[in-house]
Write an enzyme that holds these catalytic residues in place. Sequence first.
Site, short mmCIF file in Angstrom:
data_model
loop_
_atom_site.label_atom_id
_atom_site.label_comp_id
_atom_site.label_asym_id
_atom_site.label_seq_id
_atom_site.Cartn_x
_atom_site.Cartn_y
_atom_site.Cartn_z
N HIS A 12 16.52 50.81 121.26
CA HIS A 12 17.30 51.85 120.58
C HIS A 12 18.44 52.27 121.52
O HIS A 12 18.24 52.30 122.75
CB HIS A 12 16.46 53.11 120.33
CG HIS A 12 15.69 53.14 119.06
ND1 HIS A 12 14.48 53.79 118.96
CD2 HIS A 12 15.97 52.66 117.81
CE1 HIS A 12 14.04 53.69 117.71
NE2 HIS A 12 14.92 53.01 117.01
N CYS A 22 13.80 61.08 121.99
CA CYS A 22 13.12 60.57 120.80
C CYS A 22 12.40 61.68 120.04
O CYS A 22 12.20 61.58 118.83
CB CYS A 22 12.08 59.52 121.19
SG CYS A 22 12.75 58.08 121.98
N1 ARG Z 1 7.12 53.79 118.68
C1 ARG Z 1 8.40 54.18 118.20
C2 ARG Z 1 9.13 52.98 117.63
O1 ARG Z 1 9.05 51.94 118.22
C3 ARG Z 1 9.20 54.85 119.28
C4 ARG Z 1 10.49 55.43 118.79
C5 ARG Z 1 11.26 56.08 119.89
N2 ARG Z 1 12.30 56.84 119.39
C6 ARG Z 1 13.57 56.79 119.83
N3 ARG Z 1 14.43 57.62 119.35
N4 ARG Z 1 13.95 55.87 120.68
O2 ARG Z 1 9.79 53.06 116.62
#
Ligand code: ARG
Length: 261
Positions: free
Chosen positions: A160, A254
């Site tokens: 991300h 997150c």
């Molecule tokens: N386990 C989640 C996923 O892989 C983590 C998300 C993390 N969020 C973020 N904004 N980077 O989607």
Amino acid sequence: MCSPEHFAVEYAINPWMDVTAPVDPELAVKQWDRLRETLVQLGHEVHLLTPERGLPDMVYAANGAFVVDGVVYGAQFKHEQRAAEAAAHRAFYESQGWRFIAPSETNEGEGDFAYVPDAHGGLVLAGHGFRTELPAHAEAQEALGRPVISLRLVDPRFYHLDVALAAIDDGNVVYFPGAFSAASQKVLAQLFPDAVIADDADVMAFGLNLVSDGLNVVLNSEATGLAEKLKAAGYHPVPVELAELKKGGGSVKCCIAELRH
Ligand code: ARG
């Protein structure tokens, strides 16, 4: 924010998630609560989303939408395990009277979109390569009426945008160049010549997954090196321990969906 009451690592959709590693949901809630209190102590108003059983990643509230100037561009999750989260976010925004624009392209909200209000009159930075798809960048630009700069992520550990780049004030960013393609690094260097540059240790400690109010920078306590760099650049680092939530592949940012009026 959304409490990690039902947090677990039941599936692996990013390289940080290990379904065999034990998770302590009670500790996760405790650490998350400290983060919430920290924001309140810094003078921010925190709204809460009700966590839902069967949605263990719902604590990562940043992924549910992206808001600029009171307009909400909704999320459409890449993985079916998280798909149902989008409706909870939509219901929140609609009940509060925000203008909500439903997406038709795959995008994970603030996970892959960042806003820098004073850069060139207001720029959206957008990641693609792992989760958010390129057509969503164009859709976001049409929804929000702000230029969207597409940046290609190339390292699966930094799946991300918000684990590799963050706005530290209204006009500047911090980022880890190695997470981006060579061309995208060039774009970032052109747009933000005064950016704070993070290194391998900073990004691996989830330090870039931060929120800043322009002075106070709330970041993962493991990211001590980045905290020093930010201090040297004139910011006030506020470390928060979020080790349990790192097991899902997330940290401070997150957990927080920013509401921009
Ligand atoms: N386990 C989640 C996923 O892989 C983590 C998300 C993390 N969020 C973020 N904004 N980077 O989607």
